[in-house]
Design a protein around this motif. Structure first.
Motif, PDB file in Angstrom:
ATOM      1  N   ARG A 148       0.825  -1.200   0.000  1.00 56.24           N
ATOM      2  CA  ARG A 148       0.000   0.000   0.000  1.00 56.24           C
ATOM      3  C   ARG A 148       0.866   1.259   0.000  1.00 56.24           C
ATOM      4  N   LYS A 149       1.979   1.206   0.737  1.00 53.34           N
ATOM      5  CA  LYS A 149       2.882   2.357   0.764  1.00 53.34           C
ATOM      6  C   LYS A 149       3.543   2.570  -0.594  1.00 53.34           C
ATOM      7  N   ALA A 150       3.959   1.481  -1.235  1.00 60.54           N
ATOM      8  CA  ALA A 150       4.606   1.598  -2.546  1.00 60.54           C
ATOM      9  C   ALA A 150       3.627   2.135  -3.588  1.00 60.54           C
ATOM     10  N   LEU A 151       2.384   1.634  -3.557  1.00 57.61           N
ATOM     11  CA  LEU A 151       1.390   2.139  -4.496  1.00 57.61           C
ATOM     12  C   LEU A 151       1.078   3.612  -4.236  1.00 57.61           C
ATOM     13  N   GLY A 152       1.076   4.003  -2.957  1.00 55.32           N
ATOM     14  CA  GLY A 152       0.838   5.401  -2.629  1.00 55.32           C
ATOM     15  C   GLY A 152       1.941   6.303  -3.158  1.00 55.32           C
ATOM     16  N   LEU A 154       3.494   5.853  -5.893  1.00 56.74           N
ATOM     17  CA  LEU A 154       3.208   6.015  -7.319  1.00 56.74           C
ATOM     18  C   LEU A 154       1.889   6.738  -7.570  1.00 56.74           C
ATOM     19  N   GLY A 155       1.181   7.064  -6.503  1.00 60.08           N
ATOM     20  CA  GLY A 155      -0.099   7.755  -6.660  1.00 60.08           C
ATOM     21  C   GLY A 155      -1.224   6.841  -7.086  1.00 60.08           C
ATOM     22  N   LEU A 156      -1.154   5.558  -6.721  1.00 55.12           N
ATOM     23  CA  LEU A 156      -2.160   4.575  -7.115  1.00 55.12           C
ATOM     24  C   LEU A 156      -2.858   4.014  -5.878  1.00 55.12           C
ATOM     25  N   ASP A 157      -4.034   3.483  -6.101  1.00 56.78           N
ATOM     26  CA  ASP A 157      -4.798   2.848  -5.024  1.00 56.78           C
ATOM     27  C   ASP A 157      -4.619   1.342  -5.085  1.00 56.78           C
ATOM     28  N   ALA A 158      -4.963   0.676  -3.979  1.00 59.30           N
ATOM     29  CA  ALA A 158      -4.858  -0.784  -3.928  1.00 59.30           C
ATOM     30  C   ALA A 158      -5.836  -1.411  -4.919  1.00 59.30           C
ATOM     31  N   GLY A 159      -5.403  -2.518  -5.526  1.00 59.32           N
ATOM     32  CA  GLY A 159      -6.268  -3.239  -6.459  1.00 59.32           C
ATOM     33  C   GLY A 159      -6.016  -2.909  -7.918  1.00 59.32           C
ATOM     34  N   VAL A 160      -5.058  -2.053  -8.209  1.00 64.42           N
ATOM     35  CA  VAL A 160      -4.781  -1.711  -9.608  1.00 64.42           C
ATOM     36  C   VAL A 160      -4.060  -2.860 -10.287  1.00 64.42           C
ATOM     37  N   GLY A 161      -4.121  -2.903 -11.610  1.00 66.74           N
ATOM     38  CA  GLY A 161      -3.497  -3.970 -12.370  1.00 66.74           C
ATOM     39  C   GLY A 161      -2.054  -3.665 -12.736  1.00 66.74           C
ATOM     40  N   ARG A 162      -1.441  -4.678 -13.353  1.00 67.29           N
ATOM     41  CA  ARG A 162      -0.033  -4.562 -13.730  1.00 67.29           C
ATOM     42  C   ARG A 162       0.168  -3.485 -14.792  1.00 67.29           C
ATOM     43  N   THR A 163      -0.750  -3.404 -15.741  1.00 61.22           N
ATOM     44  CA  THR A 163      -0.613  -2.428 -16.827  1.00 61.22           C
ATOM     45  C   THR A 163      -0.677  -1.003 -16.274  1.00 61.22           C
ATOM     46  N   GLU A 164      -1.570  -0.757 -15.347  1.00 61.27           N
ATOM     47  CA  GLU A 164      -1.703   0.581 -14.776  1.00 61.27           C
ATOM     48  C   GLU A 164      -0.455   0.976 -13.997  1.00 61.27           C
ATOM     49  N   ILE A 165       0.142   0.011 -13.294  1.00 67.76           N
ATOM     50  CA  ILE A 165       1.356   0.305 -12.526  1.00 67.76           C
ATOM     51  C   ILE A 165       2.501   0.695 -13.458  1.00 67.76           C
ATOM     52  N   TYR A 200      10.084  -2.633  -5.586  1.00 69.60           N
ATOM     53  CA  TYR A 200       9.466  -3.475  -4.557  1.00 69.60           C
ATOM     54  C   TYR A 200       8.233  -4.185  -5.114  1.00 69.60           C
ATOM     55  N   LEU A 201       7.391  -3.435  -5.839  1.00 70.96           N
ATOM     56  CA  LEU A 201       6.211  -4.058  -6.438  1.00 70.96           C
ATOM     57  C   LEU A 201       6.593  -5.124  -7.446  1.00 70.96           C
ATOM     58  N   SER A 203       9.277  -6.982  -7.221  1.00 71.34           N
ATOM     59  CA  SER A 203       9.764  -8.148  -6.471  1.00 71.34           C
ATOM     60  C   SER A 203       8.612  -8.991  -5.896  1.00 71.34           C
ATOM     61  N   THR A 204       7.470  -8.370  -5.661  1.00 73.59           N
ATOM     62  CA  THR A 204       6.320  -9.106  -5.120  1.00 73.59           C
ATOM     63  C   THR A 204       5.482  -9.757  -6.208  1.00 73.59           C
ATOM     64  N   GLY A 205       5.835  -9.517  -7.475  1.00 70.28           N
ATOM     65  CA  GLY A 205       5.092 -10.122  -8.578  1.00 70.28           C
ATOM     66  C   GLY A 205       3.905  -9.310  -9.040  1.00 70.28           C
ATOM     67  N   MET A 206       3.745  -8.091  -8.538  1.00 71.51           N
ATOM     68  CA  MET A 206       2.605  -7.280  -8.977  1.00 71.51           C
ATOM     69  C   MET A 206       2.858  -6.624 -10.322  1.00 71.51           C
ATOM     70  N   VAL A 207       4.115  -6.588 -10.752  1.00 75.34           N
ATOM     71  CA  VAL A 207       4.450  -5.974 -12.040  1.00 75.34           C
ATOM     72  C   VAL A 207       5.081  -7.021 -12.928  1.00 75.34           C
TER      73      VAL A 207
END
Length: 207
Positions: A148-152, A154-165, A200-201, A203-207
């Motif tokens: 949640r901190k990493a997404l914040g 980047l200015g993103l909310d939780a639940g976003v997809g890989r393409t948006e990141i 970090y994102l 490394s967690t497999g979200m990207v």
């Protein structure tokens, strides 16, 4: 210079004939008739009881006073030891009579559960949680907070997809890169935070 000398009388505000003699209780020292100006304790067994003596006799009394008179050496030693705690009872941690307090010992000598020393789950009729499951849940909670901190960042909310990141990352890099700002390095710290969050994102497999 003595207080009753003629020279002392000349320099006093009032001469001898105008002085008033101090009055009060008589000294309790045998054979003394002076005024008792000081008090001295009667002894250990007579708390808050005092003798009334004059200055000379209270000094003599204090020189010979012994609070521990009549006590054996072992009794004196025990008294001094108890004085460290204000003469109140003490006991070692975990050795009291209450079985709940004994469960504080993590080595489980007394059969207690270190994960539930007060036996709260047992009293409430609930099921004690599995320690391994609790640790796994804590780790998952920590990971979610970091994501949640990493997404914040980047200015993103939780639940976003890989393409948006990825899209958001490219946009922020172009905005804060020194080459895009005419060589201005004022946004280097922000760019570094963006790179760390993206890595970090990743490394967690979200990207």
């Amino acid at each position: 210079m003595k207080f009753d000398s003629p020279l002392f009388d000349r320099i006093r505000v009032k001469p001898e004939r105008d002085r008033t003699t101090a009055t009060g209780p008589t000294c309790e020292w045998p054979g003394c008739s002076c005024v008792a100006t000081h008090r001295a304790p009667k002894g250990r067994t007579q708390a808050r009881e005092y003798w009334r003596f004059c200055l000379d006799h209270v000094r003599e009394y204090n020189q010979n006073y012994n609070f521990f008179a009549g006590m054996t050496d072992s009794a004196v030693e025990q008294y001094q030891k108890d004085a460290l705690t204000g003469h109140r009872p003490t006991w070692k941690l975990g050795l009291a009579g209450n079985p709940r307090t004994r469960r504080f010992r993590p080595d489980q000598i007394f059969g207690g559960d270190p994960n539930d020393p007060f036996d709260l789950y047992g009293e409430l009729g609930g099921r004690k949680p599995d320690p391994a499951q609790a640790r796994a849940e804590q780790e998952r909670r920590t990971v979610r907070n970091a994501e949640r901190k990493a997404l914040g960042t980047l200015g993103l909310d939780a639940g976003v997809g890989r393409t948006e990141i990825k899209s958001r990352f490219k946009e922020l890099v172009k905005r804060h890169h020194p080459d895009a700002n005419g060589g201005d390095r004022g946004s280097e710290d922000k760019l570094r935070e963006i790179l760390e969050a993206y890595n970090y994102l990743k490394s967690t497999g979200m990207v």
